[in-house]
Every structure is written in C-alpha cells, then in structure tokens.
Motif scaffolding. Sequence first.
Motif, mmCIF file in Angstrom:
data_model
loop_
_atom_site.group_PDB
_atom_site.id
_atom_site.type_symbol
_atom_site.label_atom_id
_atom_site.label_comp_id
_atom_site.label_asym_id
_atom_site.label_seq_id
_atom_site.Cartn_x
_atom_site.Cartn_y
_atom_site.Cartn_z
ATOM 1 N N VAL A 102 -5.366 5.814 -1.124
ATOM 2 C CA VAL A 102 -4.514 4.641 -0.869
ATOM 3 C C VAL A 102 -4.352 3.883 -2.187
ATOM 4 O O VAL A 102 -5.341 3.428 -2.771
ATOM 5 N N LYS A 103 -3.138 3.804 -2.666
ATOM 6 C CA LYS A 103 -2.836 3.074 -3.894
ATOM 7 C C LYS A 103 -2.107 1.782 -3.558
ATOM 8 O O LYS A 103 -1.624 1.600 -2.444
ATOM 9 N N LEU A 104 -2.014 0.914 -4.545
ATOM 10 C CA LEU A 104 -1.282 -0.334 -4.380
ATOM 11 C C LEU A 104 -0.126 -0.379 -5.370
ATOM 12 O O LEU A 104 -0.316 -0.151 -6.572
ATOM 13 N N GLU A 105 1.058 -0.653 -4.853
ATOM 14 C CA GLU A 105 2.234 -0.844 -5.710
ATOM 15 C C GLU A 105 2.394 -2.338 -5.977
ATOM 16 O O GLU A 105 2.702 -3.110 -5.065
ATOM 17 N N TYR B 117 -13.093 6.382 1.039
ATOM 18 C CA TYR B 117 -12.018 6.146 0.055
ATOM 19 C C TYR B 117 -12.288 6.877 -1.257
ATOM 20 O O TYR B 117 -11.400 7.559 -1.802
ATOM 21 N N SER C 160 -5.160 9.519 3.462
ATOM 22 C CA SER C 160 -5.233 8.100 3.817
ATOM 23 C C SER C 160 -5.486 7.911 5.310
ATOM 24 O O SER C 160 -6.110 6.918 5.712
ATOM 25 N N GLN D 162 -9.485 8.422 -3.605
ATOM 26 C CA GLN D 162 -8.672 7.198 -3.573
ATOM 27 C C GLN D 162 -7.255 7.482 -3.071
ATOM 28 O O GLN D 162 -6.268 7.372 -3.817
ATOM 29 N N TRP E 66 0.560 5.180 0.869
ATOM 30 C CA TRP E 66 -0.314 6.075 1.632
ATOM 31 C C TRP E 66 -0.147 7.508 1.119
ATOM 32 O O TRP E 66 0.915 8.092 1.218
ATOM 33 N N LEU E 67 -1.218 8.086 0.589
ATOM 34 C CA LEU E 67 -1.206 9.458 0.090
ATOM 35 C C LEU E 67 -1.975 10.356 1.054
ATOM 36 O O LEU E 67 -2.471 9.888 2.091
ATOM 37 N N PRO F 18 0.830 -1.212 0.000
ATOM 38 C CA PRO F 18 0.000 0.000 0.000
ATOM 39 C C PRO F 18 0.859 1.254 0.000
ATOM 40 O O PRO F 18 1.885 1.322 0.676
#
Length: 404
Positions: free
Chosen positions: A250-253, A243, A193, A248, A189-190, A187
């Motif tokens: 919270v992104k996923l790497e 969210y 978040s 949005q 975190w931006l 995750p």
Amino acid sequence: MTSISDVPGPKFHLGMLLNDKRYRGYTFQFFALLALVALFSWLISNAVANLATLGKDISYEFLFEPAGYDISPQLIPFESTDTHLRAAFVGVLNTLLVAFLGCVTATIIGVVVGVLRLSSNWLVSKLMAVYVEIFRNIPVLIWILIIFNVMANALPQPRAFRGEDAQASMLLDAFAFTNRGVYIPRPVWLDGSAVVVTVFLLSLAAIWGLKKYAIKQLYSKGREVPVLPISIGLFFVPTLLAYFLLGQPVKLELPGITGFNFSGGIRITGPMIALWLALALYTGAFIAENVRAGILAISKGQAEAAASLGLRPRRIMSLVILPQALRVIIPPLISQYLNLTKNSSLAAAVGYMDITGTLGGITLNQTGRSFEAVLLLMVFYLLISLSIALVMNIYNNSVKLKER
C-alpha cells in the motif's frame, strides 16, 4: 355424575359487524381504510389526469438520456455524457457519504460534550454549555454558509504554495488546506494489499472480542483484563508485520502543486467540508443534551456503589453509567440521525452535489420532469430514513432491559 360444558355463543351473522362490540371496531377500521385508499387513488388519478391535460404524461425515460453536466465530488466515475440515472446515483452516494460522516462526527462530539457538561470543572462545564446553546439555536443553514465562507476567505489559494518564496506551506508535506478544498494523500492499492486489509479487519475483530471478554471477566469474576495495551498491540503489530512482509503493498500518492493548482492525492471540496462540519456541530449539540439527560437519569447511587467497589471515575462512567444511559439516549438519537440525513438536502446552498442537487436540481430543470423527480426524491429519503430507524431500533432492542 354430570359435567357442565361452556354455553356455545350465538352463531355469527352479518348484523354482528355493527351490533356486537367485539366486531364493531374492526368494521369501522375496515371502512376507514377503504376511504383512505379511495382518497389517495382519487388524488393520484387526478394528478395523472391533470398532467395528461397539460401534455406531461408520467414517464421515466428521461433517466436514460445524457445528463450533460459534471458532478463534484464523485465516488464512482462519471462523465457529462453519462445518463441522468447515473448522475442520480452519484448524488445518492454523495448524500450517503456526508450523512455517514456527519452522524459519526456528531456522535463523537455529542458524547464528549454531553459528558463534559457534567464536569465538576466550572470552566469546562460552562464552555460546553455555551457551545450547545450557540449551535442549537442558530439554523443549520446559517452554519453551513458561515463555515463555507470562512474556508473560502481565510484559507490561501493554491498558487500561494508555489515557488521558493511560497506564502503557504503544506502540513507534513502531505496535507494542503486551500480555499478550493483540502488535499490529502491517496492510498494506492498494489498486489497483496487485500491481505493487509484483511489482517487489519481481523485485528479490529480481535479487539472487539477482547473487550467483550474483559467485560465478561469483570462481571463474572471481578478480574480486570488490561484491554488498552493489548488493543494497541493488536491494532498495529499484525497489520505492520503483514505490510512489511508483503513488501509494502500500500503506497501513498501525495498531493503536489502543479501550475496553479494541486494534482494527485484526494481533494475534499470546500462545500463538502462546510456541509459535513455544520451538520456535525449542529446535530452534536442536540446529541450532547441527549447524552446529558441520559446520564442524569441514572441514580447517583449507581456511581456511589461502583466507587465503593474501588472503581475509578473513568471506569465508573464507561462500565456503569454509560451502558445504562444508552437506554435513554438511543431513542432520541435515532431522531437526530434522521434529522441530519434530511438536513443534508441543504447542500445546494453551497453547491455540494447530493441527490437533491443532481436529480432534484439540474436534472429536474433540464428535463422538466418535476413530478417524477420529486417522487423519486421522496422515495429515496423515505427508504434511507426507514433504514436508519430499522438499524437503530435493532441496536436499541439489544441494549434495553430484558425482563425475566
């Protein structure tokens, strides 16, 4: 009219410490304590004197010298130029991580297997019995080595995921199972978040409160509150609304193959997975027996009475049997948690860098400070064991029967 008062006792004097049975026990305990303190003082002073004779005075200055080795995995940033003290702290976090994951997983496995061992289905009951007998009768070190070697030899190498004619593929394009470990999304975190996380935690608190309210309504008024659908709504809806409303945050790497290895995401190393699963499966077998014994300790009349009120078997187990069985299950469960935490020191067998591998392994060998390192290890395991016992005893006191 005269009144008879209590006859005053004899005046205290030193001879009563031995002649009076009221004080004799305290006297002997006092001298026993003095002897014990003197014995330990002599042992420590003798050890210090012997170390001084060998030119090894006790000092902890080595903790502030550069470690000179790498550690994997790392929950906090660590470089080889950092101190031995930071290396030990990284090892402590790794020990706590695998102990926490092991306790949670072992509890889930133990509860499920313990309940299924009492199933009326012959095949399910026997399969659970086979699991328990196999895992609890083979040393946990053997299981650690078995799982580690299975992962190292059965899973593909990262290069098998390369190219158009790849021999292996990722699960859902997000999870990669290789012989170097498992890669999962990380995750990112931006801004905003923290609000999403706060909403999620509040949702969990609301679910917990709903469950307590439903139990209270059931016991006081006999009215069932639909917990499951409301809990599912509380779990997803508020968090998803926050969210998307916050853009949005919270992104996923996702991990991806780069060259001959994966990059991005989170890598869970093979030694950690082997240690985690072995400890969980091994301890879960013992917890399953504790759960089974706790359930069998409850009178069958309890289940029959609940059934006569119209409760379904699943509700009887969750509302009647398990809450009472907890009073029998919790005390031995504390010992299982302590055993799991201490068994995590076997991590060195597969190269997992816990506190024993860092402070009690590489640091000890590099500095030669065996007495100081072992003493610190003893203090750490003592503190963590006492902390686990304290928390579990508090929980045990909260669920045990209260006498009126």
